[in-house]
Write a protein that holds these residues in place. Structure first.
Motif, PDB file in Angstrom:
ATOM      1  N   SER A   1       0.830  -1.209   0.000  1.00 47.66           N
ATOM      2  CA  SER A   1       0.000   0.000   0.000  1.00 47.66           C
ATOM      3  C   SER A   1       0.859   1.253   0.000  1.00 47.66           C
ATOM      4  N   PRO A   2       0.355   2.326  -0.595  1.00 47.90           N
ATOM      5  CA  PRO A   2       1.112   3.588  -0.579  1.00 47.90           C
ATOM      6  C   PRO A   2       1.020   4.252   0.790  1.00 47.90           C
ATOM      7  N   GLY A   3       1.778   5.344   0.933  1.00 49.24           N
ATOM      8  CA  GLY A   3       1.728   6.125   2.158  1.00 49.24           C
ATOM      9  C   GLY A   3       1.286   7.546   1.865  1.00 49.24           C
ATOM     10  N   VAL A   4       1.139   8.320   2.917  1.00 49.35           N
ATOM     11  CA  VAL A   4       0.733   9.720   2.746  1.00 49.35           C
ATOM     12  C   VAL A   4       1.787  10.492   1.954  1.00 49.35           C
ATOM     13  N   LEU A   5       3.023  10.005   2.007  1.00 49.85           N
ATOM     14  CA  LEU A   5       4.091  10.607   1.212  1.00 49.85           C
ATOM     15  C   LEU A   5       3.737  10.630  -0.268  1.00 49.85           C
ATOM     16  N   HIS A   6       3.051   9.601  -0.734  1.00 45.83           N
ATOM     17  CA  HIS A   6       2.720   9.463  -2.154  1.00 45.83           C
ATOM     18  C   HIS A   6       1.468  10.253  -2.545  1.00 45.83           C
TER      19      HIS A   6
ATOM     20  N   GLY B   1      10.536   0.746   2.244  1.00 47.59           N
ATOM     21  CA  GLY B   1      10.434   2.100   1.722  1.00 47.59           C
ATOM     22  C   GLY B   1       9.666   3.036   2.648  1.00 47.59           C
ATOM     23  N   PHE B   2       9.780   4.321   2.363  1.00 49.00           N
ATOM     24  CA  PHE B   2       9.134   5.348   3.172  1.00 49.00           C
ATOM     25  C   PHE B   2       7.627   5.412   2.888  1.00 49.00           C
ATOM     26  N   ARG B   3       6.854   5.797   3.907  1.00 53.75           N
ATOM     27  CA  ARG B   3       5.416   6.005   3.749  1.00 53.75           C
ATOM     28  C   ARG B   3       4.990   7.414   4.150  1.00 53.75           C
TER      29      ARG B   3
ATOM     30  N   GLY C   1       4.450   7.854  -7.621  1.00 50.51           N
ATOM     31  CA  GLY C   1       5.767   7.249  -7.426  1.00 50.51           C
ATOM     32  C   GLY C   1       5.786   6.055  -6.500  1.00 50.51           C
ATOM     33  N   PHE C   2       4.650   5.389  -6.305  1.00 46.94           N
ATOM     34  CA  PHE C   2       4.623   4.252  -5.393  1.00 46.94           C
ATOM     35  C   PHE C   2       4.827   2.938  -6.137  1.00 46.94           C
ATOM     36  N   THR C   3       5.690   2.087  -5.589  1.00 49.58           N
ATOM     37  CA  THR C   3       5.910   0.739  -6.099  1.00 49.58           C
ATOM     38  C   THR C   3       5.788  -0.234  -4.937  1.00 49.58           C
ATOM     39  N   PRO C   4       4.892  -1.223  -5.012  1.00 47.18           N
ATOM     40  CA  PRO C   4       4.764  -2.195  -3.909  1.00 47.18           C
ATOM     41  C   PRO C   4       6.078  -2.924  -3.673  1.00 47.18           C
ATOM     42  N   CYS C   5       6.298  -3.328  -2.423  1.00 45.04           N
ATOM     43  CA  CYS C   5       7.506  -4.072  -2.056  1.00 45.04           C
ATOM     44  C   CYS C   5       7.201  -5.558  -2.119  1.00 45.04           C
ATOM     45  N   ASP C   6       8.058  -6.333  -2.780  1.00 43.29           N
ATOM     46  CA  ASP C   6       7.781  -7.767  -2.881  1.00 43.29           C
ATOM     47  C   ASP C   6       8.321  -8.510  -1.659  1.00 43.29           C
ATOM     48  N   ALA C   7       7.932  -9.786  -1.551  1.00 39.73           N
ATOM     49  CA  ALA C   7       8.259 -10.581  -0.367  1.00 39.73           C
ATOM     50  C   ALA C   7       9.764 -10.758  -0.195  1.00 39.73           C
TER      51      ALA C   7
END
Length: 630
Positions: free
Chosen positions: A226-231, A345-347, A485-491
């Motif tokens: 999920s994205p963060g407020v940063l995005h 990553g940052f949120r 600019g959000f990219t999900p993080c994989d396992a």
């Protein structure tokens, strides 16, 4: 005594030299600034001691007694300050220093005396006319010289160990308060609110720091996808937003809100969601921050019909997992964002005053919205109840136990009356006021609650008028709030980041166990004698202990934030004694504290490692859960 009140170059030279040893930056400011205040001047008093006379629109007045300024200062301090239990005294205005000397005479040596001087020219004038070296050389005195109340408060809080302050007092000389009237009121208001907020946050740390941190890691599978407020920063720039809280006044606005569904962006707190749903209203965002089980009641049985979840990473995992729509995450502290950024990553961070409504307001600010229109933000027991109808915890005041009423108080009301609130809601109110003041004209805030407490700095306006002026004539498109600019993080990346943090925790654990063991051994040797130094065998152990202690303190990695969460109660109790008071490690008392504290650190490391092992297993067993509807 000083019979001549003309400027004395030797006074200024000696004072400046004393100040330079303690505060070179302030000394340089006063050396270079030759400004002379035009509203105060020095006169000789009846006993020969200098005094200050001032002039304002109401006439002339003295800042110190014309007859005996020393006696006057002592009387003020004896009246206003209690010697017992004080840790900090905040003094507004230096004047000629009489009251500062009286404070130093009154309080214990370990009490911090913070002198807030809005006018550096006035301080410079005093340094020309009295010997202030005792004050300027004192290790107890902290100088804050700034004419901006908000900045001065921030500098006071930074200068102090504000997290562990239990008892503080403000000393306001009436004549100096008169001279600094425009500064004094907002400064005292904001300072009290800031320290109360810190105290509230301290209580939260002690009770729930490990729970917030544990939940952040348990929510990682959802956070990673999920994205963060940063995005979403500035994604709704200069467009209106409703921030809807669950105060009792919300019920009167439900019909009006329903008629403007999808005509204005709505951010609601989770506690108001069920009330809104009952009126057929679906907000565009539902905000939640609470890590406790009680939070589940606001979401149980609720199914998103288009709302997104705005969640602090430390929110109860049951709320995060049970939400069926898109999610947006945030943190309340930058240090936690930095820690989790190593994993996925940052949120982004939202300022919080302790309430979910504060967080929802900060989200509107993050979006770049203006105006921000507050609804249901009573911050008081409007109509003799705690919440709007439909809230799971709505209670009548007569049903609240007497023991819970100790911290109730009367505050200015929305309509110029007074209303009843409690200490916690009052902290939230002051937070709104501080943020609104700090934003100046960059963000317009309208309080359309039409009830409850007055929020200084917010423009009061009926909701009907605010919606008539700001709601769109056509339906808005909340889907245009797309993460940038959000990219999900994989396992695989999640597992790699978690293993890296786990290795650092093992290093912390080894060092803390060494410090605990060595301090225990040294303390046992010290039991032989009243003085540890000189006891056979202590020198080598002491050297090894100090080496490991220094190594531990130098471990400044973000992982330390995780460890701090699991040691909050003991850390807050021992941190000031061990690290900030400069206690030598070869003192028996310090060794007892060190042994107990680092034993707890070792246990905290074990708990944090166990949390990471659970998270690693959870992610290994399943892929990160993406928000496909983003």
């Amino acid at each position: 005594m000083i019979a001549d009140v003309s400027e004395n170059a030797s006074f200024f030279s000696r004072n400046l030299e004393a100040l330079e040893r303690r505060n070179p930056a302030l000394a340089e400011l006063l050396r270079c600034d030759s400004t002379v205040p035009n509203d105060i001047w020095v006169e000789s008093g009846r006993t020969g001691l200098p005094t200050l006379k001032a002039q304002d629109t109401q006439g002339a007045y003295y800042l110190h007694s014309l007859y005996d300024p020393v006696r006057e200062a002592k009387g003020l301090v004896d009246k206003e300050l209690s010697k017992e239990g004080l840790e900090v005294v905040v003094v507004l205005g230096a004047g000629l220093g009489y009251h500062l000397e009286a404070v130093l005479d009154k309080v214990e040596k370990d009490v911090s005396v913070v002198v807030v001087e809005p006018d550096p020219a006035a301080l410079r004038l005093a340094m020309h006319h009295r010997d202030l070296t005792r004050i300027l050389e004192s290790d107890s005195v902290i100088w804050v010289v700034d004419a901006r109340p908000q900045v001065a408060v921030e500098r006071v809080v930074q200068a102090l160990d504000a997290v562990t302050i239990r008892a503080w007092a403000a000393l306001l000389s009436p004549p100096l308060s008169r001279r600094y009237m425009a500064f004094a009121k907002p400064f005292v208001l904001v300072l009290g609110s800031s320290l109360n907020t810190l105290r509230l946050n301290l209580n939260t740390q002690i009770k729930a720091a490990d729970l917030f941190m544990g939940n952040a890691f348990r929510n990682l599978p959802y956070l990673a996808g999920s994205p963060g407020v940063l995005h979403l920063r500035d994604a709704w720039k200069e467009r209106p937003v409703l921030v809807i809280a669950a105060g009792p006044s919300l019920n009167q606005h439900l019909d009006l809100l329903k008629s403007h569904q999808d005509r204005i962006l709505m951010i609601a707190v989770g506690q108001a969601w069920r009330t809104l749903r009952g009126a057929g209203i679906e907000p565009h965002f539902v905000a939640t921050v609470d890590p406790f089980d009680a939070n589940l009641a606001h979401f149980e049985g609720m199914v998103s019909r288009g709302a997104r979840l705005l969640a602090d990473a430390g929110t109860h995992p049951g709320v995060v997992a049970g939400f069926n729509g898109p999610r947006v995450f945030c943190y309340a502290r930058y240090s936690v964002d930095i820690l989790i950024s190593r994993i996925c990553g940052f949120r982004g961070v939202l300022q919080s005053g302790g309430s979910v409504a504060n967080t929802a307001f900060s989200f509107a600010w993050n979006l770049g919205a203006s105006p921000v229109i507050l609804v249901g933000q009573d911050l008081a027991f409007t109509g003799g109840v705690t919440h709007a109808a439909g809230n799971a915890y709505r209670t009548k005041l007569e049903d609240i136990e007497e023991s819970c009423r100790r911290h109730w108080r009367e505050v200015p009301g929305y309509y110029g009356d007074t209303v009843t609130t409690n200490a916690q809601m009052d902290v939230y109110r002051h937070w709104f006021e501080r943020v609104i003041v700090s934003q100046g004209t960059s963000m317009r805030v309208i309080n359309a609650t039409e009830g409850g407490a007055r929020i200084e700095g917010a423009e009061q306006m009926p909701l009907a008028q605010a919606l008539s002026e700001w709601a769109s004539k056509e339906p808005i498109d909340p889907q245009s709030l797309t993460p940038d600019g959000f990219t999900p993080c994989d396992a695989a990346d999640l597992l790699k980041g978690l293993h890296s943090v786990r290795r650092e925790l093992i290093d912390f654990k080894r060092l803390s166990e060494d410090v605990s063991r060595l301090s225990g051994e040294l303390r046992k040797l010290g039991d032989i004698s009243e003085v540890i130094n000189g006891v056979p065998g202590t020198s080598k152990i002491n050297s090894r202990l100090k080496t490991r202690f220094r190594k531990f303190r130098r471990l400044k990695t973000p992982t330390r934030v995780l460890l701090d969460a699991f040691t909050a109660p003991s850390r807050i109790g021992a941190y000031r004694v061990i690290e900030e008071k400069g206690v030598e490690l070869d003192q028996p008392r310090a060794l007892d504290i060190t042994h107990a504290f680092y034993s707890d650190v070792g246990r905290g490391c074990e708990r944090a490692i166990d949390l990471l092992d659970q998270t690693l297993k959870s992610i290994s067993d399943r892929q990160a859960v993406p928000d496909t509807d983003q």
